[in-house]
Motif scaffolding. Structure first.
Motif, PDB file in Angstrom:
ATOM      1  N   ASP A 122       0.938  19.656  -8.657  1.00  0.00           N
ATOM      2  CA  ASP A 122       0.978  21.238  -9.079  1.00  0.00           C
ATOM      3  C   ASP A 122       1.577  21.348 -10.407  1.00  0.00           C
ATOM      4  O   ASP A 122       2.410  20.739 -10.884  1.00  0.00           O
ATOM      5  CB  ASP A 122       1.931  21.827  -7.970  1.00  0.00           C
ATOM      6  N   HIS A 174      -0.675  22.986  -5.425  1.00  0.00           N
ATOM      7  CA  HIS A 174      -0.154  24.416  -5.097  1.00  0.00           C
ATOM      8  C   HIS A 174      -1.099  25.226  -4.363  1.00  0.00           C
ATOM      9  O   HIS A 174      -2.372  24.932  -4.089  1.00  0.00           O
ATOM     10  CB  HIS A 174      -0.641  24.886  -6.793  1.00  0.00           C
ATOM     11  N   TYR A 233       7.281  26.520  -4.637  1.00  0.00           N
ATOM     12  CA  TYR A 233       6.294  26.422  -5.827  1.00  0.00           C
ATOM     13  C   TYR A 233       6.501  27.559  -6.825  1.00  0.00           C
ATOM     14  O   TYR A 233       5.525  28.032  -7.202  1.00  0.00           O
ATOM     15  CB  TYR A 233       4.913  25.751  -5.547  1.00  0.00           C
ATOM     16  N   ASP A 277       6.661  32.775  -2.885  1.00  0.00           N
ATOM     17  CA  ASP A 277       5.867  31.498  -3.368  1.00  0.00           C
ATOM     18  C   ASP A 277       4.971  32.030  -4.628  1.00  0.00           C
ATOM     19  O   ASP A 277       4.769  33.026  -4.856  1.00  0.00           O
ATOM     20  CB  ASP A 277       4.891  31.186  -2.259  1.00  0.00           C
ATOM     21  N   SER A 278       4.901  30.964  -5.560  1.00  0.00           N
ATOM     22  CA  SER A 278       4.224  31.193  -6.805  1.00  0.00           C
ATOM     23  C   SER A 278       4.843  32.275  -7.660  1.00  0.00           C
ATOM     24  O   SER A 278       6.182  32.477  -8.019  1.00  0.00           O
ATOM     25  CB  SER A 278       2.911  31.284  -6.557  1.00  0.00           C
TER      26      SER A 278
END
Length: 300
Positions: free
Chosen positions: A240, A270, A112, A81-82
């Protein structure tokens, strides 16, 4: 943890020691009946983090290690993630091209993900510049930290001076791959306007060569590379700054002929997956986690 004949899911997370990630990994292991491996890569400048994630993947995707944990070599996924989504996408690309690696990832699941640093004025960045927990100014600061750049360059990046029209053919070719006026549906573009100045600072790319490095910005991969990667699950949230990174990547993957599932949440922000459990639980966090698990169960 040994699970006879079941899949292994490798997760690449930035904040590995945080309690929510420990809970997520434990719950994933139980829900998927899988071996979950969280890679503790160095919190260092590019390309150290990428290299750590890649070397760990190469080591894990060997018959010796998979057999040690009774992992089915045909049911292995990479996810993150991220910033972890950035590493997962980059590693998936490299492993797909590595002819010396006989065992490949079956799928990739990107939550994301942050995938590019050439346009800090995409519609989602303009729309959500001041929405927690990831602000536009923080996004630029994190990129500078990752690429080993001086934080005083932040105003230039925020103004897209690194992608000005006078920056040369390399930038022009890269911008074509992140052209959100072509890659995003009209409903998301709304009245936002692209920002590419006529004149920029030519020294920016000299100081920050990682801006054009596909290992740091997987969205810039060539089409022939994208054709080789495994099917993808991409989770995005409306509120986000990174929403459009994931959606642009999904479009590029689809254009390359890769099967893509986009899981978009209009009420999400987010970091939502981290709020699936605990005292700060959000309903969208739990829903997104349940759908993420469901997709992995159906596709691994």
């Amino acid at each position: 943890m040994e699970v006879d004949g079941h899949s292994a899911v490798q997760f690449l997370f930035l904040f590995k020691e945080m309690q929510p990630y420990d809970m997520l990994c434990r719950t994933m292991a139980e829900e998927l009946d899988a071996v979950v491996i969280s890679v503790e890569y160095r919190l260092a400048h590019f390309p150290d983090q990428y290299n750590d994630a890649l070397q760990a993947s190469k080591r894990i995707l060997t018959a010796e290690v998979l057999a040690q944990y009774s992992i089915d070599p045909e049911r292995v996924a990479v996810s993150g993630d991220s910033a972890g989504g950035n590493l997962a996408a980059a590693v998936a690309q490299q492993m797909a091209l590595d002819s010396s690696a006989p065992i490949k990832f079956k799928v990739q699941a990107l939550v994301y993900p942050v995938l590019q640093a050439l346009d800090f004025n995409t519609p989602s960045i303009q729309q959500n510049a001041n929405i927690p927990i990831l602000y536009r100014s923080h996004l630029v600061s994190y990129w500078l930290e990752y690429l080993g750049g001086d934080q005083r360059l932040a105003p230039s990046l925020l103004a897209n001076n690194h992608t000005a029209l006078n920056q040369g053919h390399k930038i022009a070719a890269a911008k074509a791959k992140i052209n959100w006026t072509q890659l995003l549906p009209a409903a998301l573009q709304k009245n936002y306007k692209p920002l590419f100045p006529l004149q920029g600072d030519p020294k920016l790319l000299e100081e920050l060569p990682g801006l054009l490095d596909v290992r740091a910005a997987p969205l810039l991969a060539k089409k022939e590379v994208l054709r080789a990667v495994p099917p993808a699950y991409i989770m995005t949230f409306e509120h986000d700054v990174l929403r459009d990174d994931g959606l642009m990547y999904s479009r590029r993957l689809e254009e390359a002929g890769i099967a893509v599932t986009v899981d978009h949440y209009l009420d999400g922000f987010h970091g939502c997956l981290s709020f699936a459990f605990g005292p700060l639980q959000f309903s969208v966090g739990l829903r997104s986690f349940e759908n993420y698990i469901r997709w992995l169960k159906e596709n691994l």
